[in-house]
Design an enzyme around this catalytic site. Structure first.
Site, PDB file in Angstrom:
ATOM      1  CG  HIS A  19      -1.981  -1.008   1.404  1.00  0.00           C
ATOM      2  ND1 HIS A  19      -2.104  -1.753   2.527  1.00  0.00           N
ATOM      3  CD2 HIS A  19      -2.939  -1.357   0.434  1.00  0.00           C
ATOM      4  CE1 HIS A  19      -3.062  -2.647   2.300  1.00  0.00           C
ATOM      5  NE2 HIS A  19      -3.539  -2.530   1.270  1.00  0.00           N
ATOM      6  CE  LYS A  43     -11.284  -7.042   1.763  1.00  0.00           C
ATOM      7  NZ  LYS A  43     -10.147  -6.497   1.424  1.00  0.00           N
TER       8      LYS A  43
HETATM    9  P1  ADP Z   1     -10.081  -3.166  -0.451  1.00  0.00           P
HETATM   10  O1  ADP Z   1     -10.762  -3.913   0.566  1.00  0.00           O
HETATM   11  O2  ADP Z   1     -10.596  -1.974  -0.976  1.00  0.00           O
HETATM   12  O3  ADP Z   1      -9.497  -4.093  -1.552  1.00  0.00           O
HETATM   13  P2  ADP Z   1      -7.408  -3.099   0.371  1.00  0.00           P
HETATM   14  O4  ADP Z   1      -6.668  -2.538   1.579  1.00  0.00           O
HETATM   15  O5  ADP Z   1      -7.106  -4.600   0.346  1.00  0.00           O
HETATM   16  O6  ADP Z   1      -8.584  -2.607   0.114  1.00  0.00           O
HETATM   17  O7  ADP Z   1      -6.581  -2.766  -0.836  1.00  0.00           O
HETATM   18  C1  ADP Z   1      -6.476  -1.302  -0.949  1.00  0.00           C
HETATM   19  C2  ADP Z   1      -5.669  -0.839  -2.264  1.00  0.00           C
HETATM   20  O8  ADP Z   1      -4.290  -1.396  -2.196  1.00  0.00           O
HETATM   21  C3  ADP Z   1      -6.465  -1.720  -3.541  1.00  0.00           C
HETATM   22  O9  ADP Z   1      -6.095  -1.029  -4.603  1.00  0.00           O
HETATM   23  C4  ADP Z   1      -5.337  -2.985  -3.469  1.00  0.00           C
HETATM   24  O10 ADP Z   1      -5.207  -3.555  -4.869  1.00  0.00           O
HETATM   25  C5  ADP Z   1      -4.101  -2.358  -3.156  1.00  0.00           C
HETATM   26  N1  ADP Z   1      -3.157  -2.984  -2.776  1.00  0.00           N
HETATM   27  C6  ADP Z   1      -3.260  -4.021  -1.729  1.00  0.00           C
HETATM   28  N2  ADP Z   1      -2.020  -4.610  -1.575  1.00  0.00           N
HETATM   29  C7  ADP Z   1      -1.176  -4.277  -2.361  1.00  0.00           C
HETATM   30  C8  ADP Z   1       0.326  -4.458  -2.754  1.00  0.00           C
HETATM   31  N3  ADP Z   1       0.951  -5.288  -1.986  1.00  0.00           N
HETATM   32  N4  ADP Z   1       0.871  -3.817  -3.622  1.00  0.00           N
HETATM   33  C9  ADP Z   1       0.109  -2.833  -4.432  1.00  0.00           C
HETATM   34  N5  ADP Z   1      -1.232  -2.546  -3.780  1.00  0.00           N
HETATM   35  C10 ADP Z   1      -1.744  -2.973  -3.223  1.00  0.00           C
END
Ligand code: ADP
Length: 161
Positions: A19, A43
């Site tokens: 992130h 979730k």
């Molecule tokens: P959501 O519940 O909306 O999927 P997340 O917190 O899982 O929320 O993810 C938020 C954003 O960050 C999404 O666009 C996801 O694809 C991106 N993301 C999550 N993990 C990674 C990573 N390892 N590298 C790049 N982007 C990521």
């Protein structure tokens, strides 16, 4: 010229270096980035929204044009209200694509004026997710290179036995 604002939405339960990579790179392209913690109803979070926001705040405190917020509403409503130019999302593997496509099409339908920007993750983070980090942390595995230090600490606290 008008300042360009991007909203970076997610569950961030908790924030990982993946992130953070997207947020950092986004902050170089946009004048301002607001990272917004949303409660994804599908979730069951480990951290409260407040805790998640605080962990993000700690992790981005050295990036001056990044702010952190929490919302329990609809993403497009938040984006509209804050006059955002774009929604910023990260893409890991092909597996993200279908889900992101679905959300993006729905958001476009709800609010045609807001654009979604995708950034490919750095390959070192392709298989990194909040869920896998939680799973490893739960069994006391080493996650130090995968999350900011405050997050590693917070996970240790949560899973302390
Ligand atoms: P959501 O519940 O909306 O999927 P997340 O917190 O899982 O929320 O993810 C938020 C954003 O960050 C999404 O666009 C996801 O694809 C991106 N993301 C999550 N993990 C990674 C990573 N390892 N590298 C790049 N982007 C990521």
């Amino acid at each position: 010229m008008e300042k360009k604002l991007a909203i970076c939405p997610g569950s961030f339960d908790p924030i990982t270096n993946g992130h953070l990579d997207i947020i950092r790179r986004g902050a170089k392209i946009f004048d301002e980035v607001i990272v917004v913690v949303f409660n994804n109803s599908a979730k069951k979070p480990l951290f409260t929204a407040e805790e998640r926001a605080e962990l993000i705040r700690e992790s981005v405190k050295n990036i001056p044009n990044v702010k952190v917020d929490i919302s329990d509403g609809l993403l497009v409503e938040y984006a509209k209200k804050s006059n955002a130019d774009a929604i910023l999302r990260g893409l890991r593997a092909v597996s993200d694509f279908e889900y992101e496509m679905q959300i993006t099409s729905m958001n476009k339908r709800l609010e045609p004026n807001i654009e979604t920007f995708f950034m490919m993750t750095n390959t070192q983070y392709s298989y990194l997710s909040s869920s896998i980090v939680k799973e490893v942390a739960r069994y006391n595995g080493n996650i130090d290179d995968l999350v900011p230090e405050v997050v590693a600490q917070a996970l240790k606290e949560k899973f302390k036995r």
